[in-house]
Design a protein around this motif. Structure first.
Motif, PDB file in Angstrom:
ATOM      1  N   CYS A 304       0.863  -1.189   0.000  1.00 35.43           N
ATOM      2  CA  CYS A 304       0.000   0.000   0.000  1.00 35.43           C
ATOM      3  C   CYS A 304       0.897   1.235   0.000  1.00 35.43           C
ATOM      4  O   CYS A 304       1.192   1.821   1.050  1.00 35.43           O
ATOM      5  N   THR A 305       1.333   1.627  -1.157  1.00 36.16           N
ATOM      6  CA  THR A 305       2.333   2.686  -1.272  1.00 36.16           C
ATOM      7  C   THR A 305       1.787   4.070  -0.938  1.00 36.16           C
ATOM      8  O   THR A 305       2.567   5.017  -0.803  1.00 36.16           O
ATOM      9  N   LYS A 306       0.457   4.183  -0.807  1.00 39.78           N
ATOM     10  CA  LYS A 306      -0.149   5.471  -0.455  1.00 39.78           C
ATOM     11  C   LYS A 306      -0.556   5.530   1.017  1.00 39.78           C
ATOM     12  O   LYS A 306      -1.158   6.514   1.453  1.00 39.78           O
ATOM     13  N   LEU A 307      -0.229   4.489   1.759  1.00 36.61           N
ATOM     14  CA  LEU A 307      -0.657   4.402   3.153  1.00 36.61           C
ATOM     15  C   LEU A 307      -0.080   5.548   3.969  1.00 36.61           C
ATOM     16  O   LEU A 307       1.124   5.807   3.947  1.00 36.61           O
ATOM     17  N   LYS A 308      -0.953   6.227   4.716  1.00 38.01           N
ATOM     18  CA  LYS A 308      -0.535   7.333   5.557  1.00 38.01           C
ATOM     19  C   LYS A 308      -0.810   7.080   7.037  1.00 38.01           C
ATOM     20  O   LYS A 308      -0.023   7.502   7.893  1.00 38.01           O
ATOM     21  N   ILE A 309      -1.902   6.421   7.344  1.00 38.49           N
ATOM     22  CA  ILE A 309      -2.281   6.222   8.743  1.00 38.49           C
ATOM     23  C   ILE A 309      -2.614   4.755   8.972  1.00 38.49           C
ATOM     24  O   ILE A 309      -3.453   4.181   8.271  1.00 38.49           O
ATOM     25  N   SER A 310      -1.978   4.161   9.966  1.00 38.70           N
ATOM     26  CA  SER A 310      -2.217   2.760  10.321  1.00 38.70           C
ATOM     27  C   SER A 310      -2.382   2.671  11.835  1.00 38.70           C
ATOM     28  O   SER A 310      -1.425   2.904  12.584  1.00 38.70           O
ATOM     29  N   VAL A 311      -3.590   2.360  12.288  1.00 37.50           N
ATOM     30  CA  VAL A 311      -3.900   2.356  13.718  1.00 37.50           C
ATOM     31  C   VAL A 311      -4.442   0.982  14.113  1.00 37.50           C
ATOM     32  O   VAL A 311      -5.529   0.590  13.681  1.00 37.50           O
ATOM     33  N   PHE A 312      -3.678   0.254  14.937  1.00 34.15           N
ATOM     34  CA  PHE A 312      -4.089  -1.064  15.420  1.00 34.15           C
ATOM     35  C   PHE A 312      -3.905  -1.160  16.937  1.00 34.15           C
ATOM     36  O   PHE A 312      -3.736  -2.247  17.476  1.00 34.15           O
ATOM     37  N   GLU A 313      -3.935  -0.053  17.621  1.00 37.24           N
ATOM     38  CA  GLU A 313      -3.705  -0.053  19.061  1.00 37.24           C
ATOM     39  C   GLU A 313      -4.873  -0.693  19.814  1.00 37.24           C
ATOM     40  O   GLU A 313      -5.983  -0.838  19.283  1.00 37.24           O
ATOM     41  N   ASP A 314      -4.582  -1.097  21.032  1.00 34.52           N
ATOM     42  CA  ASP A 314      -5.586  -1.660  21.939  1.00 34.52           C
ATOM     43  C   ASP A 314      -6.244  -2.909  21.358  1.00 34.52           C
ATOM     44  O   ASP A 314      -7.451  -3.008  21.225  1.00 34.52           O
ATOM     45  N   ASN A 315      -5.407  -3.886  21.014  1.00 32.62           N
ATOM     46  CA  ASN A 315      -5.869  -5.197  20.597  1.00 32.62           C
ATOM     47  C   ASN A 315      -5.088  -6.250  21.380  1.00 32.62           C
ATOM     48  O   ASN A 315      -4.598  -5.964  22.480  1.00 32.62           O
ATOM     49  N   SER A 316      -4.981  -7.449  20.848  1.00 32.47           N
ATOM     50  CA  SER A 316      -4.222  -8.519  21.503  1.00 32.47           C
ATOM     51  C   SER A 316      -3.160  -9.070  20.563  1.00 32.47           C
ATOM     52  O   SER A 316      -2.880 -10.264  20.543  1.00 32.47           O
ATOM     53  N   LEU A 317      -2.578  -8.187  19.783  1.00 34.54           N
ATOM     54  CA  LEU A 317      -1.562  -8.599  18.823  1.00 34.54           C
ATOM     55  C   LEU A 317      -0.267  -8.979  19.547  1.00 34.54           C
ATOM     56  O   LEU A 317       0.180  -8.278  20.451  1.00 34.54           O
ATOM     57  N   LYS A 318       0.294 -10.098  19.126  1.00 31.66           N
ATOM     58  CA  LYS A 318       1.549 -10.571  19.718  1.00 31.66           C
ATOM     59  C   LYS A 318       2.629 -10.505  18.633  1.00 31.66           C
ATOM     60  O   LYS A 318       2.595  -9.613  17.807  1.00 31.66           O
ATOM     61  N   ALA A 319       3.592 -11.384  18.695  1.00 27.05           N
ATOM     62  CA  ALA A 319       4.682 -11.485  17.713  1.00 27.05           C
ATOM     63  C   ALA A 319       5.756 -10.432  17.973  1.00 27.05           C
ATOM     64  O   ALA A 319       5.575  -9.487  18.746  1.00 27.05           O
TER      65      ALA A 319
END
Length: 740
Positions: A304-319
């Motif tokens: 996604c070469t036009k991506l400006k904002i990515s918000v994934f806060e407050d989840n249960s993501l690990k790794a």
């Protein structure tokens, strides 16, 4: 971290939302378009009408529609004249269904005016007298009615409730459906997939439940999909990546699924959305049980070469963060939020590749290692949020290169060393470095360069030295917290210039001196923490008169005097003064001792002063008498014959000789024996006269060696005596009385 940090976090979420809106508007501006908001429908309607080769019809407000009968699209022109009466009846039915119109917006809906001119109603120019839009936003309308031939339905900010009518799936011309900020319940209608012209679907902030219908992947022209702030559950359909034209206003792709209870993994094929610029899935339960591949979607987002904002806060993501492709994201990205998850590993140094990054939030994870020095190359950075991790090492000097930095959150880590003075930036607003192992003094440069700081928190470290005088330059600071350090000295008067401060926390240090008078100029103070220091003197009266004071903690200092009972001091739940053993009075709930009254003090002074004066005067007279009599006796006994009858007949001289003999005996006992001997019971019965009327002191039954008495008193100075006072009343030696 203190509980009141939650206030900062909530404030930060609000700031996040505002920035998201600004970023969205900025993207639109870059594309030569006007910013779009929930309360701005003109642009959406214009594009909708242009698609149908119709001129725009002015409209303002919100629209609700539902369809009672389905008519084939090819038959609309034939039935226009017939259906305009149907539309009027539908509008009247809609009005009759409204049970509460607090603003009276529907009062114009009557037969005196053509329904195309009713407030909020828009009709088509191509299809005569056909209603295409109703705009009644924020009018507090409650129930719903029935309309046909609608393309724009915008009903945000009302009080509509119940389920979304399934008949809406029969609105084949529908292009815009905005029902945000209402009270709709039930599931998202599956037959929305019949609205093949739908470009905007905004169901944000309702009470919807269930899963995202997989049928939505049929909406190939969808431009915006907003499902945030509901109670939706289940997994996000993998087919969401098929919505290849999911863009807002032809250029911006915006997916907003925040604040639901979505579970499972983030779809791995988001990279197919090559126009994606904003994606927000925060506030869910996204994440797998294993967690090893929870961040694999980032690899997909690299496309996604036009991506400006990515918000994934407050989840249960690990790794592990370092194993992800975060450093390979588009260089156009300026907002990354992965905070409040369970991400571990270190921060990759390659993050410096994201040269346009303005906001980075990785707070409340399990990150370890040091803060990469390469972060100093992110010259556009405005917010760096790394708090509540397990980061260690020193604060990189390279962060001083972030001259646009507004928010620096490094709290609750294991950072050590001194605070770099180079961190000073004139753009700083929030500086929170609390709960680390930082040492040294507070750099004066950090507080001297910026007057815009609102939050300054260095609490929970091991900082030493004095508070810098330059602290008074923070004239706009609202929260100042340097508690639980090792700071010392008195408070600088320059703090009196921080007139807008609300929360002042200086507890847990070694500050000394009296509570300064300049605090009374800080009229906005709500919280004052001065406990566990070395403040002395009396409690200033002005503390009880601060108008907004909510909590005052003066406990465990060296304060003394009477505690006030007015203002904040009249409420024991908002005042703490324990541990100041010189305090008295106050309200009963403070459990302080009663202060002695003025009359009691006067009586006590009289009881002490008068005996002291009497004893001092007596000692002076006795010593003078001994000197005079001793001098006279040594002279008179050389020149006077004591056996002379004339002398014996003289009563005065007879008594004087006896007194001299007694004084001589006592003088010997006090000054010429091995120890100072106190007779203890000198009285006439214990004075013997020989044939020549020479006096002899006898009966040493109560005599004491005064040096032994003093030694015992020194060894046990606080030991009380229960020995009964011995001797003859009126003749007991004062020293015996004072000892017992």
């Amino acid at each position: 971290m203190r509980e009141d940090y939650t206030l900062h976090e909530e404030s930060f979420v609000n700031k996040t939302t505002q920035v998201l809106d600004k970023e969205k508007d900025a993207v639109l501006t870059e594309n030569g378009q006007e910013p779009w908001h929930d309360d701005d429908t003109e642009l959406l309607e214009e594009e909708t009408l242009d698609k149908h080769t119709e001129p725009q019809v002015s409209s303002s407000g919100c629209l609700w529609c539902s369809l009672t009968k389905s008519i084939d699209q090819s038959e609309y022109e034939v039935f226009d004249l017939v259906q305009n009466e149907t539309d009027e009846l539908a509008l009247i039915a809609f009005k009759d269904g409204i049970t509460h119109d607090s603003l009276g917006m529907l009062s114009s809906w009557n037969e005196s005016i053509h329904f195309c001119h009713w407030i909020g109603v828009s009709c088509s120019c191509q299809h005569v007298h056909r209603v295409v839009a109703i705009n009644l936003r924020s009018y507090g309308l409650v129930p719903l009615g029935n309309l046909t031939f609608l393309r724009t339905v915008i009903l945000q900010n009302n009080s509509f409730h119940g389920e979304i009518p399934p008949q809406i799936g029969g609105l084949f011309h529908l292009c815009v459906l905005v029902l945000s900020n209402n009270s709709f319940r039930g599931e998202v209608p599956t037959n929305l997939s019949h609205c093949l012209n739908l470009k905007v679907l905004n169901l944000i902030e309702n009470k919807l439940i269930g899963k995202i219908p997989k049928e939505l992947d049929c909406l190939s022209t969808l431009q915006m999909l907003g499902l945030s702030i509901n109670n939706l559950t289940g997994k996000i359909p993998a087919s969401i990546g098929n919505l290849s034209s999911l863009i807002i206003l032809s250029s911006l792709m915006y997916i907003h699924f925040a604040d639901n209870t979505f579970t499972g993994s983030v779809p791995q094929d988001l990279g197919r959305l090559q126009n994606l610029q904003i994606i927000n899935m925060s506030g869910n339960r996204l994440g797998s049980t294993e967690g090893d591949h929870d961040l694999d979607f980032i690899t997909s987002l690299v496309n996604c070469t036009k991506l400006k904002i990515s918000v994934f806060e407050d989840n249960s993501l690990k790794a592990s963060l370092v194993s992800s492709s975060i450093a390979n994201l588009s260089t156009q990205i300026n907002w990354i939020s992965l905070g409040i998850n369970e991400i571990h590993g270190t921060i990759p140094s390659g993050i410096e590749n994201l040269v346009n990054l303005t906001f980075l939030s990785l707070e409340s994870n399990q990150l370890i290692g040091t803060i990469p020095t390469s972060m100093g190359n992110l010259h556009e950075m405005q917010a760096l949020v790394l708090g509540r991790n397990k980061l260690s090492g020193t604060i990189p000097l390279s962060l001083g290169n972030l001259t646009l930095l507004n928010y620096l959150y490094l709290y609750d880590n294991n950072l050590y060393g001194e605070i770099p003075s180079i961190l000073a930036s004139p753009t700083l607003i929030d500086v929170i470095l609390s709960n680390n192992n930082l040492t040294g003094s507070i750099p004066k440069e950090l507080v001297d360069i910026s007057t815009g700081v609102l939050v300054f928190n260095l609490s929970g470290n091991a900082l030493t030295g004095l508070l810098p005088l330059e602290l008074g330059n923070l004239i706009n600071v609202a929260d100042l917290d340097v508690s639980h350090n090792r700071l010392s000295g008195s408070l600088p008067n320059s703090l009196g210039k921080c007139i807008v401060i609300e929360d002042l926390r200086l507890d847990g240090n070694f500050f000394e001196g009296e509570i300064p008078e300049f605090l009374q100029s800080l009229r906005g103070l709500e919280y004052i923490y001065l406990s566990h220091n070395k403040f002395s003197g009396k409690i200033p009266e002005y503390l009880g008169k601060l108008p907004f004071l909510t909590y005052l903690n003066l406990s465990f200092n060296q304060l003394e005097g009477e505690v006030l009972t007015v203002g904040a001091f009249g409420n024991a739940t908002i005042v703490s003064v324990e541990g100041n053993y010189g305090l008295c009075g106050g309200i009963p709930e403070l459990n302080l001792s009663i202060c002695p009254t003025y009359s009691t003090n006067k009586h006590l002074v009289v009881k002490i002063v008068i005996p002291v004066i009497s004893i001092a005067a007596s000692c002076f007279i006795l010593l003078a008498s001994f000197f005079i009599i001793g001098h006279w006796k040594s002279k008179s006994r050389k020149n006077i014959n004591v056996s002379s009858p004339e002398l014996y007949n003289n009563q005065f001289w007879r008594k004087l000789n006896i007194a001299i003999d007694i004084a001589s005996a006592l003088e010997y006992l006090h000054n010429h024996s091995d120890g100072i001997i106190v007779h203890g019971d000198l009285k006439p019965n214990n004075v013997l006269l020989d044939d020549t009327l020479t006096a002899h002191v006898g009966d040493f039954g109560l005599a004491k060696i005064i040096s032994a008495v003093s030694s015992a008193t020194t060894t046990h100075p606080n030991q009380s005596s229960s020995v009964v006072v011995k001797g003859s009343l009126r003749y007991i030696a004062p020293v015996i009385c004072s000892e017992q």
